[in-house]
Design a protein around this motif. Sequence first.
Motif, PDB file in Angstrom:
ATOM      1  N   ILE A   5       7.474  -2.829 -11.776  1.00 37.26           N
ATOM      2  CA  ILE A   5       8.425  -3.675 -11.010  1.00 37.26           C
ATOM      3  C   ILE A   5       7.653  -4.822 -10.358  1.00 37.26           C
ATOM      4  CG2 ILE A   5       9.954  -3.694  -8.983  1.00 37.26           C
ATOM      5  CD1 ILE A   5      10.654  -0.752  -9.647  1.00 37.26           C
ATOM      6  N   CYS A  42      -4.974   9.934  -5.728  1.00 41.60           N
ATOM      7  CA  CYS A  42      -4.789   9.356  -7.066  1.00 41.60           C
ATOM      8  C   CYS A  42      -5.892   9.763  -8.031  1.00 41.60           C
ATOM      9  CB  CYS A  42      -4.730   7.837  -6.955  1.00 41.60           C
ATOM     10  SG  CYS A  42      -6.163   7.155  -6.129  1.00 41.60           S
ATOM     11  N   PRO A  61      11.725   0.207  -0.775  1.00 39.35           N
ATOM     12  CA  PRO A  61      11.878  -0.453  -2.068  1.00 39.35           C
ATOM     13  C   PRO A  61      12.778  -1.696  -2.026  1.00 39.35           C
ATOM     14  CG  PRO A  61      12.031   1.916  -2.320  1.00 39.35           C
ATOM     15  CD  PRO A  61      11.925   1.660  -0.856  1.00 39.35           C
ATOM     16  N   LEU A  67       9.245  -9.548  -2.831  1.00 34.02           N
ATOM     17  CA  LEU A  67       8.612  -9.933  -4.098  1.00 34.02           C
ATOM     18  C   LEU A  67       9.302 -11.109  -4.783  1.00 34.02           C
ATOM     19  CD1 LEU A  67       7.820  -6.382  -5.505  1.00 34.02           C
ATOM     20  CD2 LEU A  67       6.130  -8.178  -5.050  1.00 34.02           C
ATOM     21  N   PHE A  83       0.033  15.365  -8.026  1.00 32.07           N
ATOM     22  CA  PHE A  83       0.006  14.857  -6.649  1.00 32.07           C
ATOM     23  C   PHE A  83       0.327  15.951  -5.634  1.00 32.07           C
ATOM     24  CE2 PHE A  83       0.322  10.770  -4.147  1.00 32.07           C
ATOM     25  CZ  PHE A  83      -0.849  10.264  -4.669  1.00 32.07           C
ATOM     26  N   TRP A 116       1.358   5.740   0.619  1.00 34.89           N
ATOM     27  CA  TRP A 116       1.365   6.600   1.800  1.00 34.89           C
ATOM     28  C   TRP A 116       0.239   7.633   1.817  1.00 34.89           C
ATOM     29  CZ3 TRP A 116       1.567  11.429  -0.107  1.00 34.89           C
ATOM     30  CH2 TRP A 116       2.219  11.639  -1.330  1.00 34.89           C
ATOM     31  N   THR A 146      11.119  -4.510  -0.144  1.00 35.38           N
ATOM     32  CA  THR A 146       9.953  -4.978  -0.908  1.00 35.38           C
ATOM     33  C   THR A 146      10.422  -5.794  -2.110  1.00 35.38           C
ATOM     34  OG1 THR A 146       8.880  -2.943  -0.230  1.00 35.38           O
ATOM     35  CG2 THR A 146       7.751  -4.244  -1.889  1.00 35.38           C
ATOM     36  N   GLY A 147      11.549  -5.388  -2.686  1.00 38.66           N
ATOM     37  CA  GLY A 147      12.125  -6.162  -3.789  1.00 38.66           C
ATOM     38  C   GLY A 147      12.413  -7.592  -3.349  1.00 38.66           C
ATOM     39  N   LEU A 178      -6.092   2.618   2.232  1.00 37.86           N
ATOM     40  CA  LEU A 178      -5.569   1.816   1.120  1.00 37.86           C
ATOM     41  C   LEU A 178      -4.842   0.563   1.607  1.00 37.86           C
ATOM     42  CD1 LEU A 178      -4.553   4.683  -1.310  1.00 37.86           C
ATOM     43  CD2 LEU A 178      -6.639   3.303  -1.294  1.00 37.86           C
ATOM     44  N   SER A 222       0.817  -1.222   0.000  1.00 39.31           N
ATOM     45  CA  SER A 222       0.000   0.000   0.000  1.00 39.31           C
ATOM     46  C   SER A 222       0.851   1.272   0.000  1.00 39.31           C
ATOM     47  CB  SER A 222      -0.975  -0.033   1.176  1.00 39.31           C
ATOM     48  OG  SER A 222      -0.283  -0.165   2.376  1.00 39.31           O
ATOM     49  N   THR A 227      -1.025  -0.956  -4.734  1.00 39.01           N
ATOM     50  CA  THR A 227      -1.466   0.415  -4.983  1.00 39.01           C
ATOM     51  C   THR A 227      -0.236   1.295  -4.936  1.00 39.01           C
ATOM     52  OG1 THR A 227      -3.521  -0.075  -3.813  1.00 39.01           O
ATOM     53  CG2 THR A 227      -3.069   2.231  -4.292  1.00 39.01           C
ATOM     54  N   GLY A 228      -0.012   2.038  -6.006  1.00 36.59           N
ATOM     55  CA  GLY A 228       1.154   2.914  -6.029  1.00 36.59           C
ATOM     56  C   GLY A 228       1.339   3.507  -7.405  1.00 36.59           C
TER      57      GLY A 228
HETATM   58  P1  NAD Z   1       4.870   3.948  -4.592  1.00 34.43           P
HETATM   59  O1  NAD Z   1       4.631   3.160  -5.837  1.00 34.43           O
HETATM   60  O2  NAD Z   1       6.145   4.692  -4.448  1.00 34.43           O
HETATM   61  O3  NAD Z   1       4.774   3.000  -3.296  1.00 34.43           O
HETATM   62  C1  NAD Z   1       3.749   2.048  -3.140  1.00 34.43           C
HETATM   63  C2  NAD Z   1       4.315   0.834  -2.403  1.00 34.43           C
HETATM   64  O4  NAD Z   1       5.346   0.248  -3.181  1.00 34.43           O
HETATM   65  C3  NAD Z   1       4.923   1.172  -1.054  1.00 34.43           C
HETATM   66  O5  NAD Z   1       4.545   0.189  -0.127  1.00 34.43           O
HETATM   67  C4  NAD Z   1       6.405   1.162  -1.336  1.00 34.43           C
HETATM   68  O6  NAD Z   1       7.167   0.774  -0.217  1.00 34.43           O
HETATM   69  C5  NAD Z   1       6.547   0.160  -2.438  1.00 34.43           C
HETATM   70  N1  NAD Z   1       7.667   0.482  -3.342  1.00 34.43           N
HETATM   71  C6  NAD Z   1       8.107   1.713  -3.701  1.00 34.43           C
HETATM   72  N2  NAD Z   1       9.141   1.605  -4.564  1.00 34.43           N
HETATM   73  C7  NAD Z   1       9.347   0.284  -4.758  1.00 34.43           C
HETATM   74  C8  NAD Z   1      10.271  -0.473  -5.543  1.00 34.43           C
HETATM   75  N3  NAD Z   1      11.190   0.131  -6.294  1.00 34.43           N
HETATM   76  N4  NAD Z   1      10.187  -1.802  -5.486  1.00 34.43           N
HETATM   77  C9  NAD Z   1       9.266  -2.420  -4.745  1.00 34.43           C
HETATM   78  N5  NAD Z   1       8.374  -1.757  -3.968  1.00 34.43           N
HETATM   79  C10 NAD Z   1       8.403  -0.426  -3.974  1.00 34.43           C
HETATM   80  O7  NAD Z   1       3.612   4.874  -4.496  1.00 34.43           O
HETATM   81  P2  NAD Z   1       3.379   6.036  -3.473  1.00 34.43           P
HETATM   82  O8  NAD Z   1       4.363   7.129  -3.774  1.00 34.43           O
HETATM   83  O9  NAD Z   1       3.320   5.469  -2.096  1.00 34.43           O
HETATM   84  O10 NAD Z   1       1.903   6.520  -3.873  1.00 34.43           O
HETATM   85  C11 NAD Z   1       1.668   7.453  -4.869  1.00 34.43           C
HETATM   86  C12 NAD Z   1       1.244   6.812  -6.162  1.00 34.43           C
HETATM   87  O11 NAD Z   1       0.244   5.868  -5.938  1.00 34.43           O
HETATM   88  C13 NAD Z   1       0.644   7.809  -7.143  1.00 34.43           C
HETATM   89  O12 NAD Z   1       1.048   7.505  -8.441  1.00 34.43           O
HETATM   90  C14 NAD Z   1      -0.844   7.579  -6.995  1.00 34.43           C
HETATM   91  O13 NAD Z   1      -1.621   7.970  -8.092  1.00 34.43           O
HETATM   92  C15 NAD Z   1      -0.885   6.122  -6.770  1.00 34.43           C
HETATM   93  N6  NAD Z   1      -2.076   5.773  -6.044  1.00 34.43           N
HETATM   94  C16 NAD Z   1      -3.040   5.045  -6.697  1.00 34.43           C
HETATM   95  C17 NAD Z   1      -4.201   4.741  -6.032  1.00 34.43           C
HETATM   96  C18 NAD Z   1      -5.281   3.939  -6.680  1.00 34.43           C
HETATM   97  O14 NAD Z   1      -6.158   3.498  -5.958  1.00 34.43           O
HETATM   98  N7  NAD Z   1      -5.253   3.722  -7.980  1.00 34.43           N
HETATM   99  C19 NAD Z   1      -4.391   5.169  -4.722  1.00 34.43           C
HETATM  100  C20 NAD Z   1      -3.389   5.895  -4.106  1.00 34.43           C
HETATM  101  C21 NAD Z   1      -2.237   6.184  -4.774  1.00 34.43           C
END
Ligand code: NAD
Length: 453
Positions: free
Chosen positions: A195, A244, A170, A177, A336, A114, A173-174, A120, A112, A187-188
């Motif tokens: 990735i 988002c 990251p 995964l 954002f 932030w 989490t890598g 989320l 999820s 969600t991100g």
């Molecule tokens: P993010 O992709 O940076 O992080 C999301 C998750 O992925 C976190 O738990 C993080 O620790 C992990 N993560 C980050 N980089 C990683 C990597 N290189 N390898 C593996 N895991 C990694 O997203 P964010 O900055 O936390 O959130 C903002 C983004 O999320 C925006 O683009 C926003 O639009 C999107 N978002 C989408 C929704 C939706 O419901 N569609 C909701 C909220 C946010």
Amino acid sequence: MDPFADTLQRLREAFSSGRTRPAEFRAAQLNGLSRFLRENKQLLLEALAQDLHKSAFEAEVSEISISQNEINLALRNLRAWMKDEKVSKNLATQLDSAFIRKEPFGLVLILSPWNYPLNLSLGPLVGALAAGNCVVLKPSEISKNTEKVLAEVLPRYLDQSCFAVVLGGPQETGRLLEHKFDYIFFTGNPQVGKIVMTAAAKHLTPVTLELGGKNPCYVDDNCDPETVANRVAFFRCFNAGQTCVAPDYVLCSPEVQAQLVPALQSAITRFYGDDPQSSPNLGRIINEKHFQRLRGLLSCGRVVIGGQSDESDLYIAPTVLVDVQETEPVMQEEIFGPILPIVNVRSLGQAIDFINRREKPLALYVFSKSSQVVKRVLAQTSSGGFCGNDGFMHLTLASLPFGGVGSSGMGSYHGRFSFDTFSHHRACLLRPPGLEKIYAIRYPPHTPRNLRV
Ligand code: NAD
């Protein structure tokens, strides 16, 4: 030393034991989630305020109540959702029983972000637990106060043989995964989505990707600028623009822009006062990195409202930009933040072309008194969700699926869609053991007689 191996092994064994399958067990987990929200409300409000300067109102409606509603809906409908779904039959299966069984995938990973760190995390969790899965939740490391509550308090309310919170950025989490999961719900942002999907592909693990992008907001000439300004400013500045589905930019004619800018100024002043920085109702940017990125965007186009920033407070003023070029960064990346560029178009057709030349957005907004205009945009574009004459109200309806399309994501959730997302839909046909004389017609040697059947 693999930091996750023991936890994942424990959850896999719990799933294999079958204990997550009965409705009573699932309901107990959902009730646990509900108690977690009730008993820790103050703690959660404080964590959200520390992470994002989230006001109690915003935290209540967009983090706590929305999660509670999902839990309540799942509890009310759990048994109905779990029921086998009978399907129609053909001539050859008239005597059989044909149905879809919703079975849990097994071990599910939820990653999820932030910006709504509670909702989320809990939103997908409700679906995953209702569907009878074991779950690993990896909250965002960036919203660290909420992450702490999720890691330290939430597990006490759930069966810990079936649920775990793991922590990390990251890199961790890598590593996480690299393990095989039976489903991954992410969600991100779209880059990280790639990735996650690449890692999932190594194990052929299905994914839901809830991503982001730039959500267009078309404002038609036939509109009431004051009403539009209220709605656009409210949804753009909600959570300091870190949503988002926030309207990312406005498309309108120069004539509408001339009326909209003073109306936006008036709405922003009414909502946040003459000095928005001192308003308790305006959030802050999550961290230094995003603050610097947003501050850079303030130099695009021409500032007509706001434009101030304060690094020591991670504050970006509600800002409106005009004379923005399509090639500028503010029109290239998801904003954002509380910054709204206005791009001029000469006609509805040109607005539709503008939208269709870009990646499919997560949400699309149209403001017009003409239902024809709203319907035309709906018919001639594509997006994850759509709302006519307002901001992201469509996501408050659990009867609508929430998710993206194209680069804004794949799959969906909320309400029953969450349960279905986290369930494998198993195609089942139970046939009578006898009646061999009738079925024998299928077997070779084939003659003209059985070809007639
Ligand atoms: P993010 O992709 O940076 O992080 C999301 C998750 O992925 C976190 O738990 C993080 O620790 C992990 N993560 C980050 N980089 C990683 C990597 N290189 N390898 C593996 N895991 C990694 O997203 P964010 O900055 O936390 O959130 C903002 C983004 O999320 C925006 O683009 C926003 O639009 C999107 N978002 C989408 C929704 C939706 O419901 N569609 C909701 C909220 C946010």
